[in-house]
Design a protein around this motif. Structure first.
Motif, PDB file in Angstrom:
ATOM      1  N   CYS A 105     -34.396  11.087 -35.779  1.00 48.67           N
ATOM      2  CA  CYS A 105     -33.934  11.013 -34.614  1.00 48.67           C
ATOM      3  C   CYS A 105     -33.698   9.527 -34.088  1.00 48.67           C
ATOM      4  O   CYS A 105     -32.904   8.973 -33.497  1.00 48.67           O
ATOM      5  CB  CYS A 105     -34.679  11.600 -33.383  1.00 48.67           C
ATOM      6  N   ALA A 106     -35.037   8.892 -34.139  1.00 51.30           N
ATOM      7  CA  ALA A 106     -34.933   7.219 -33.981  1.00 51.30           C
ATOM      8  C   ALA A 106     -33.923   6.381 -34.829  1.00 51.30           C
ATOM      9  O   ALA A 106     -33.174   5.607 -34.420  1.00 51.30           O
ATOM     10  CB  ALA A 106     -36.136   6.671 -34.095  1.00 51.30           C
ATOM     11  N   LEU A 107     -33.806   6.831 -36.281  1.00 54.14           N
ATOM     12  CA  LEU A 107     -32.856   6.486 -37.117  1.00 54.14           C
ATOM     13  C   LEU A 107     -31.303   6.521 -36.490  1.00 54.14           C
ATOM     14  O   LEU A 107     -30.711   5.739 -36.503  1.00 54.14           O
ATOM     15  CB  LEU A 107     -32.890   7.083 -38.518  1.00 54.14           C
ATOM     16  N   ILE A 108     -31.078   7.975 -36.122  1.00 58.19           N
ATOM     17  CA  ILE A 108     -29.913   8.426 -35.687  1.00 58.19           C
ATOM     18  C   ILE A 108     -29.371   7.644 -34.505  1.00 58.19           C
ATOM     19  O   ILE A 108     -28.268   7.180 -34.397  1.00 58.19           O
ATOM     20  CB  ILE A 108     -29.884  10.021 -35.528  1.00 58.19           C
ATOM     21  N   ARG A 109     -30.277   7.544 -33.585  1.00 64.63           N
ATOM     22  CA  ARG A 109     -30.018   6.764 -32.279  1.00 64.63           C
ATOM     23  C   ARG A 109     -29.597   5.514 -32.644  1.00 64.63           C
ATOM     24  O   ARG A 109     -28.806   4.932 -31.967  1.00 64.63           O
ATOM     25  CB  ARG A 109     -31.167   6.963 -31.435  1.00 64.63           C
TER      26      ARG A 109
END
Length: 206
Positions: A105-109
């Motif tokens: 999720c951090a990567l996508i954000r």
């Protein structure tokens, strides 16, 4: 050499190396030191943009700054928190799964933020006023506080860590509006960070 090496990005580089050091501490079972590295990485991130704005940069240097900042953030506020929480219960599949989901999720954000920021900079020269979703850097405020207190008060570290990662992961991708902190907000965060550092350092003595 490829890349940018002037003073506008030095603090970002230092922050990334601090985050990488924290990963090493977490893997070695030294949780307080890993949390301390997370705090220091957050401190670097708080001021790197301000420092960068003091220099007239080319369009390429600005784009490089956006990319390198997010890549550093992925290590410091994506991978490092995931490894920290996993280190509280190594080998537990559920903890590993939540930690992995958090990093994803951090990567996508961060990838979404890069695209959005470049489009914004193409449209205007003004400073960003709002964030959409929770910035990944907030993990430097929440995680040391919760896990630092958990160590001092003998709360269940893995459970609390997993719950916090899950909540932050959802918040990273939820498109609510969040006002970017100004000077007063940054002073408040610095004071919170000082309190967190005291809590973490007390844990080192245990």
């Amino acid at each position: 050499m490829l890349g940018v090496y002037n003073y506008t990005v030095i603090l970002t580089y230092i922050g990334m190396l601090t985050g990488l050091t924290g990963i090493g501490f977490a893997m070695g079972g030294k949780l307080p030191w890993a949390l301390l590295c997370l705090l220091l990485a957050g401190l670097c991130d708080m001021f790197d943009g301000k420092i960068a704005s003091t220099m007239e940069r080319t369009a390429q240097e600005k784009r490089f700054g956006v990319q390198i900042d997010s890549l550093s953030d992925l290590i410091c506020f994506g991978v490092l928190p995931g490894v920290i929480v996993y280190s509280t219960a190594p080998g537990k599949i559920a903890v590993a799964a939540v930690a992995g989901l958090y990093v994803l999720c951090a990567l996508i954000r961060l990838a979404w933020f890069n695209v959005d920021e470049e489009e914004r900079q193409d449209a205007t020269d003004s400073q960003r006023e709002l964030y959409r979703g929770l910035p990944v850097t907030t993990s430097a405020l929440f995680l040391p506080t919760l896990l630092g207190l958990a160590r001092l008060l003998s709360w269940p570290l893995p459970l609390l860590g997993v719950v916090l990662l899950a909540v932050m992961a959802v918040a990273f991708l939820t498109p609510f509006k969040l006002v970017k902190p100004r000077l007063t907000g940054k002073i408040i965060m610095l004071l919170i960070g000082c309190g967190e550092m005291v809590i973490v350092l007390l844990g080192v003595k245990q």
